[in-house]
Design a protein around this motif. Structure first.
Motif, PDB file in Angstrom:
ATOM      1  N   UNK A 115       1.932 -18.330  -7.490  1.00  0.00           N
ATOM      2  CA  UNK A 115       1.003 -18.734  -8.615  1.00  0.00           C
ATOM      3  C   UNK A 115       1.131 -17.894  -9.659  1.00  0.00           C
ATOM      4  N   UNK A 116       0.101 -17.973 -10.635  1.00  0.00           N
ATOM      5  CA  UNK A 116       0.144 -17.194 -11.980  1.00  0.00           C
ATOM      6  C   UNK A 116       1.322 -17.659 -12.828  1.00  0.00           C
ATOM      7  N   UNK A 117       1.714 -19.023 -13.024  1.00  0.00           N
ATOM      8  CA  UNK A 117       2.856 -19.044 -13.813  1.00  0.00           C
ATOM      9  C   UNK A 117       2.884 -18.772 -15.188  1.00  0.00           C
ATOM     10  N   UNK A 118       2.019 -18.041 -15.849  1.00  0.00           N
ATOM     11  CA  UNK A 118       2.049 -17.740 -17.255  1.00  0.00           C
ATOM     12  C   UNK A 118       1.663 -16.137 -17.313  1.00  0.00           C
ATOM     13  N   UNK A 119       1.325 -15.538 -16.162  1.00  0.00           N
ATOM     14  CA  UNK A 119       1.126 -14.231 -16.143  1.00  0.00           C
ATOM     15  C   UNK A 119       2.179 -13.435 -16.887  1.00  0.00           C
ATOM     16  N   UNK A 120       1.572 -12.408 -17.646  1.00  0.00           N
ATOM     17  CA  UNK A 120       2.529 -11.622 -18.453  1.00  0.00           C
ATOM     18  C   UNK A 120       2.368 -10.088 -18.128  1.00  0.00           C
TER      19      UNK A 120
END
Length: 204
Positions: A115-120
């Protein structure tokens, strides 16, 4: 969401490559402090940065429906696997901090891989399921550029170095993990990936 913070983690993992790699900006001040499920239902429309505590799964389910939240910091034990599953659905979330993430299990960690496709930026503290195997799973989060581990007692030096090799992070910080002790008060370990990029692991 730019940042999601879960209390229990006081340090942040950051890995810097030799190519132009900039540090993430400091944690923003919260637009809204969520202290109850009722608060979660009344988050202002324009809010993008949240501090969260005392919220149940139902509260996290409502938070996950908000499309513009960039950053969340969870300040207590309210986060569990099911709540994390809800947060992983948030398309704008970039920053996540988990303070005292002792309620998470291996099942919850899988959401970082899938999941978390945009987590930086991810910060995790006091999470006993963070180990060699689960770090390799977290490394599958292709958007992640900063990782901080604090007080995660099953983390080993081998696990950290493997994470550095296989992740796309720019910087990694390990703080107060019992099985990873710096040779001096502060230690930097440079890891070279197979593609030639270099990663700095900070051990404190």
């Amino acid at each position: 969401m730019r940042r999601l913070a879960l209390l229990g983690l006081t340090a942040v993992f950051l890995i810097a490559t030799t190519s132009a790699c900039t540090r993430m900006s400091a944690s923003p001040e919260p637009d809204f402090d969520v202290r109850s499920d009722l608060d979660a239902q009344n988050i202002p429309r324009g809010a993008s940065v949240l501090y969260v505590s005392g919220v149940t799964r139902e509260g996290f389910r409502h938070i996950s429906s908000l499309r513009r939240i960039r950053s969340i910091e969870v300040l207590d034990l309210s986060l569990d696997d099911y709540s994390l599953a809800e947060l992983s659905k948030m398309p704008a979330l970039e920053y996540l901090e988990c303070h005292d993430a002792s309620a998470l299990t291996v099942r919850g960690v899988e959401y970082f891989a899938n999941g978390f496709v945009g987590l930086r930026s991810l910060s995790i503290s006091k999470c006993s399921v963070i180990s060699y195997a689960t770090l390799i799973r977290i490394a599958q989060c292709g958007s992640l550029r900063e990782l901080t581990l604090d007080g995660c007692d099953e983390v080993t030096r081998d696990g950290i170095l493997a994470y550095a090799r296989y992740s796309r992070c720019a910087r990694c910080i390990v703080h107060d993990c019992k099985k990873v002790r710096p040779k001096i008060s502060f230690e930097e370990v440079v890891v070279t990936r197979t593609d030639g990029t270099r990663v700095v692991v900070e051990i404190r």
